[in-house]
Write a protein that holds these residues in place. Structure first.
Motif, PDB file in Angstrom:
ATOM      1  N   ALA A   1      -8.147   4.343  -7.470  1.00 44.03           N
ATOM      2  CA  ALA A   1      -6.819   4.958  -7.466  1.00 44.03           C
ATOM      3  C   ALA A   1      -6.936   6.452  -7.754  1.00 44.03           C
ATOM      4  CB  ALA A   1      -5.923   4.299  -8.501  1.00 44.03           C
ATOM      5  N   ASP A   2      -5.950   7.215  -7.256  1.00 48.61           N
ATOM      6  CA  ASP A   2      -5.864   8.632  -7.568  1.00 48.61           C
ATOM      7  C   ASP A   2      -5.288   8.817  -8.970  1.00 48.61           C
ATOM      8  OD1 ASP A   2      -6.833   9.242  -5.069  1.00 48.61           O
ATOM      9  OD2 ASP A   2      -4.841   9.373  -4.169  1.00 48.61           O
ATOM     10  N   LEU A   3      -5.446  10.045  -9.496  1.00 53.93           N
ATOM     11  CA  LEU A   3      -4.929  10.332 -10.835  1.00 53.93           C
ATOM     12  C   LEU A   3      -3.408  10.204 -10.877  1.00 53.93           C
ATOM     13  CD1 LEU A   3      -5.441  11.227 -13.737  1.00 53.93           C
ATOM     14  CD2 LEU A   3      -5.293  13.606 -12.950  1.00 53.93           C
ATOM     15  N   ASP A   4      -2.724  10.714  -9.841  1.00 52.49           N
ATOM     16  CA  ASP A   4      -1.259  10.606  -9.811  1.00 52.49           C
ATOM     17  C   ASP A   4      -0.821   9.141  -9.789  1.00 52.49           C
ATOM     18  OD1 ASP A   4      -1.095  13.334  -9.795  1.00 52.49           O
ATOM     19  OD2 ASP A   4      -0.891  13.503  -7.620  1.00 52.49           O
ATOM     20  N   GLU A   5      -1.543   8.318  -9.048  1.00 52.20           N
ATOM     21  CA  GLU A   5      -1.218   6.896  -9.009  1.00 52.20           C
ATOM     22  C   GLU A   5      -1.486   6.236 -10.355  1.00 52.20           C
ATOM     23  OE1 GLU A   5      -2.369   2.918  -6.335  1.00 52.20           O
ATOM     24  OE2 GLU A   5      -3.348   4.858  -5.991  1.00 52.20           O
ATOM     25  N   LEU A   6      -2.539   6.662 -11.033  1.00 49.74           N
ATOM     26  CA  LEU A   6      -2.860   6.103 -12.346  1.00 49.74           C
ATOM     27  C   LEU A   6      -1.793   6.452 -13.371  1.00 49.74           C
ATOM     28  CD1 LEU A   6      -4.831   4.707 -14.301  1.00 49.74           C
ATOM     29  CD2 LEU A   6      -6.041   6.885 -14.506  1.00 49.74           C
ATOM     30  N   LEU A   7      -1.221   7.647 -13.267  1.00 45.18           N
ATOM     31  CA  LEU A   7      -0.228   8.083 -14.240  1.00 45.18           C
ATOM     32  C   LEU A   7       1.171   7.548 -13.946  1.00 45.18           C
ATOM     33  CD1 LEU A   7      -1.316  11.815 -14.692  1.00 45.18           C
ATOM     34  CD2 LEU A   7      -1.831   9.882 -16.191  1.00 45.18           C
ATOM     35  N   SER A   8       1.492   7.355 -12.673  1.00 46.16           N
ATOM     36  CA  SER A   8       2.870   6.986 -12.299  1.00 46.16           C
ATOM     37  C   SER A   8       3.040   5.536 -11.873  1.00 46.16           C
ATOM     38  CB  SER A   8       3.353   7.903 -11.167  1.00 46.16           C
ATOM     39  OG  SER A   8       2.527   7.758 -10.015  1.00 46.16           O
ATOM     40  N   GLN A   9       1.959   4.864 -11.490  1.00 46.75           N
ATOM     41  CA  GLN A   9       2.081   3.497 -10.983  1.00 46.75           C
ATOM     42  C   GLN A   9       1.183   2.552 -11.785  1.00 46.75           C
ATOM     43  OE1 GLN A   9       1.482   3.330  -6.735  1.00 46.75           O
ATOM     44  NE2 GLN A   9       2.838   5.056  -6.354  1.00 46.75           N
ATOM     45  N   ARG A  10       1.371   2.548 -13.089  1.00 44.68           N
ATOM     46  CA  ARG A  10       0.554   1.681 -13.942  1.00 44.68           C
ATOM     47  C   ARG A  10       0.865   0.207 -13.707  1.00 44.68           C
ATOM     48  NH1 ARG A  10      -0.061   4.298 -19.993  1.00 44.68           N
ATOM     49  NH2 ARG A  10      -0.697   6.399 -19.360  1.00 44.68           N
ATOM     50  N   GLU A  11       2.124  -0.103 -13.421  1.00 49.42           N
ATOM     51  CA  GLU A  11       2.493  -1.498 -13.220  1.00 49.42           C
ATOM     52  C   GLU A  11       1.734  -2.101 -12.038  1.00 49.42           C
ATOM     53  OE1 GLU A  11       4.291  -4.975 -14.266  1.00 49.42           O
ATOM     54  OE2 GLU A  11       4.348  -3.050 -15.315  1.00 49.42           O
ATOM     55  N   LYS A  12       1.575  -1.316 -10.990  1.00 47.87           N
ATOM     56  CA  LYS A  12       0.829  -1.789  -9.825  1.00 47.87           C
ATOM     57  C   LYS A  12      -0.632  -2.056 -10.184  1.00 47.87           C
ATOM     58  CE  LYS A  12      -0.678  -0.223  -5.256  1.00 47.87           C
ATOM     59  NZ  LYS A  12      -0.626   0.895  -4.273  1.00 47.87           N
ATOM     60  N   LEU A  13      -1.254  -1.154 -10.918  1.00 46.06           N
ATOM     61  CA  LEU A  13      -2.653  -1.342 -11.322  1.00 46.06           C
ATOM     62  C   LEU A  13      -2.793  -2.512 -12.298  1.00 46.06           C
ATOM     63  CD1 LEU A  13      -3.697   2.399 -11.812  1.00 46.06           C
ATOM     64  CD2 LEU A  13      -4.063   0.951  -9.817  1.00 46.06           C
ATOM     65  N   ASN A  14      -1.806  -2.691 -13.174  1.00 51.20           N
ATOM     66  CA  ASN A  14      -1.846  -3.830 -14.100  1.00 51.20           C
ATOM     67  C   ASN A  14      -1.889  -5.160 -13.344  1.00 51.20           C
ATOM     68  OD1 ASN A  14      -1.711  -2.059 -16.266  1.00 51.20           O
ATOM     69  ND2 ASN A  14       0.496  -2.251 -16.495  1.00 51.20           N
ATOM     70  N   LYS A  15      -1.065  -5.272 -12.305  1.00 51.65           N
ATOM     71  CA  LYS A  15      -1.034  -6.510 -11.532  1.00 51.65           C
ATOM     72  C   LYS A  15      -2.339  -6.730 -10.767  1.00 51.65           C
ATOM     73  CE  LYS A  15       3.990  -6.641 -10.977  1.00 51.65           C
ATOM     74  NZ  LYS A  15       5.127  -6.626 -10.015  1.00 51.65           N
ATOM     75  N   GLN A  16      -2.929  -5.643 -10.263  1.00 53.76           N
ATOM     76  CA  GLN A  16      -4.203  -5.786  -9.556  1.00 53.76           C
ATOM     77  C   GLN A  16      -5.306  -6.271 -10.497  1.00 53.76           C
ATOM     78  OE1 GLN A  16      -5.116  -2.095  -7.596  1.00 53.76           O
ATOM     79  NE2 GLN A  16      -3.410  -2.232  -6.175  1.00 53.76           N
ATOM     80  N   ILE A  17      -5.393  -5.657 -11.688  1.00 51.74           N
ATOM     81  CA  ILE A  17      -6.422  -6.075 -12.655  1.00 51.74           C
ATOM     82  C   ILE A  17      -6.181  -7.522 -13.078  1.00 51.74           C
ATOM     83  CG2 ILE A  17      -7.391  -5.618 -14.934  1.00 51.74           C
ATOM     84  CD1 ILE A  17      -6.636  -2.673 -14.536  1.00 51.74           C
ATOM     85  N   GLN A  18      -4.925  -7.875 -13.336  1.00 46.20           N
ATOM     86  CA  GLN A  18      -4.613  -9.243 -13.755  1.00 46.20           C
ATOM     87  C   GLN A  18      -5.001 -10.259 -12.686  1.00 46.20           C
ATOM     88  OE1 GLN A  18      -0.482  -9.870 -14.612  1.00 46.20           O
ATOM     89  NE2 GLN A  18      -0.701 -12.075 -14.862  1.00 46.20           N
ATOM     90  N   ALA A  19      -4.705  -9.937 -11.422  1.00 49.58           N
ATOM     91  CA  ALA A  19      -5.028 -10.883 -10.342  1.00 49.58           C
ATOM     92  C   ALA A  19      -6.531 -11.097 -10.228  1.00 49.58           C
ATOM     93  CB  ALA A  19      -4.448 -10.362  -9.027  1.00 49.58           C
ATOM     94  N   VAL A  20      -7.316 -10.036 -10.323  1.00 46.55           N
ATOM     95  CA  VAL A  20      -8.774 -10.159 -10.185  1.00 46.55           C
ATOM     96  C   VAL A  20      -9.373 -10.943 -11.351  1.00 46.55           C
ATOM     97  CG1 VAL A  20     -10.929  -8.873 -10.049  1.00 46.55           C
ATOM     98  CG2 VAL A  20      -8.926  -8.060  -8.807  1.00 46.55           C
ATOM     99  N   VAL A  21      -8.979 -10.585 -12.571  1.00 46.54           N
ATOM    100  CA  VAL A  21      -9.533 -11.262 -13.751  1.00 46.54           C
ATOM    101  C   VAL A  21      -9.086 -12.724 -13.792  1.00 46.54           C
ATOM    102  CG1 VAL A  21      -9.643 -11.237 -16.268  1.00 46.54           C
ATOM    103  CG2 VAL A  21      -9.624  -9.086 -15.010  1.00 46.54           C
ATOM    104  N   ASP A  22      -7.830 -12.989 -13.433  1.00 44.80           N
ATOM    105  CA  ASP A  22      -7.331 -14.362 -13.473  1.00 44.80           C
ATOM    106  C   ASP A  22      -8.068 -15.246 -12.466  1.00 44.80           C
ATOM    107  OD1 ASP A  22      -5.670 -16.471 -14.261  1.00 44.80           O
ATOM    108  OD2 ASP A  22      -4.282 -16.082 -12.633  1.00 44.80           O
ATOM    109  N   GLN A  23      -8.324 -14.699 -11.291  1.00 47.80           N
ATOM    110  CA  GLN A  23      -9.045 -15.473 -10.277  1.00 47.80           C
ATOM    111  C   GLN A  23     -10.482 -15.769 -10.712  1.00 47.80           C
ATOM    112  OE1 GLN A  23      -9.158 -13.566  -6.457  1.00 47.80           O
ATOM    113  NE2 GLN A  23     -10.157 -15.285  -5.440  1.00 47.80           N
TER     114      GLN A  23
END
Length: 276
Positions: A131-153
């Motif tokens: 992810a870009d820095l702007d995406e990391l700062l403004s779209q944390r919810e999206k990254l949270n769901k991605q990390i959760q999906a990978v770890v859960d699987q």
């Protein structure tokens, strides 16, 4: 006295037997709380999941491991990550998970708590690095769901359910913080200029409409002039006014007609000279 001593000597073997029985009962009786389950092994083989409540096992032959079913909160330590736009930052997170299949958590993985924590760290580094820095700062919810999906699987075969992942802190270098501050200031200045220009545009439209109304109605301009004089009189500055009657406009010749006549006369004179 001799009879009492003989009675005590006869009871000693029975006392040892009673202590042994109590010890075996203590080993055989297990109490499992509501928030835990017991994984029972008999001679090394998995028997099943027991509990909650009172259960009986065979001492020495059976072995039981207790696993908590409550949600576990794991603090993922800060990880140094390079984002897709080559910005180095440190990111930490909080991981929420619980055990849904205690037998899988005990049999399929060793130290499932540590395994889940380590896998969440590597997954967070991988997802944030894409992810870009702007995406990391403004779209944390999206990254949270991605990390959760990978770890859960990945932890599903271990009998673990990841309920939530929250990125908590994003630490960026001071130079990048200053650059972001300058960018935010420039954006605010741009918005201020746009708002000011929009206000001037709306004011010009209203002034144009007011001028049309004052020009159409006879006497409206006189009332507006008197209002302006009243406003100027309230000022603390010294102002000198020379009132001129509005009827004097009718005595003066029309300036446009005079200019048009002078221009036409000049053209006639030039034409005569050309003919001569």
């Amino acid at each position: 006295m001799t009879e009492i001593l003989m009675l005590i000597e006869n009871m000693v073997p029975f006392a040892g037997l009673i202590v042994l029985i109590l010890f075996l009962l203590k080993m055989a009786i297990k109490i499992i709380p509501e928030y835990e389950r017991g994984v029972l092994f008999r001679l090394g083989r998995l028997v099943g999941v027991k509990g909650p409540g009172l259960i009986l096992i065979i001492p020495i032959i059976d072995r039981i491991e207790k696993v908590s079913l409550r949600i576990i909160v794991d603090n993922v330590p800060p990880q140094e990550v390079i984002t897709r736009d080559n910005v180095t930052c440190k990111v930490n997170a909080v991981l929420y998970y619980r055990v849904t299949a205690p037998d899988k958590a005990v049999v399929n993985v060793e130290k499932f708590h540590e395994a889940t924590s380590q896998f969440s760290q590597t997954t967070m580094r991988s997802v944030v690095g894409q992810a870009d820095l702007d995406e990391l700062l403004s779209q944390r919810e999206k990254l949270n769901k991605q990390i959760q999906a990978v770890v859960d699987q990945a932890t599903d075969p271990w009998g673990i359910k990841v309920t939530a992942v929250e990125l908590r802190d994003v630490i960026i270098p001071e130079t990048m913080q200053r650059a972001i501050a300058r960018q935010a200031e420039a954006e605010r200045n741009r918005r201020a200029v746009v708002i000011q220009a929009e206000g001037e545009k709306q004011a010009a439209v209203k002034i144009s409409e007011a001028a049309e109304i004052l020009g159409e109605k006879e006497g409206a301009l006189t009332l507006r002039t008197l209002r302006t004089i009243s406003d100027m009189s309230n000022s603390e500055n010294t102002t000198v006014l020379f009132p001129v009657p509005m009827e004097m406009r009718r005595l003066l010749p029309d300036l446009e007609k005079v200019m048009a006549t002078a221009k036409e006369h000049k053209q006639n004179q030039s034409e005569r000279k050309n003919h001569e």
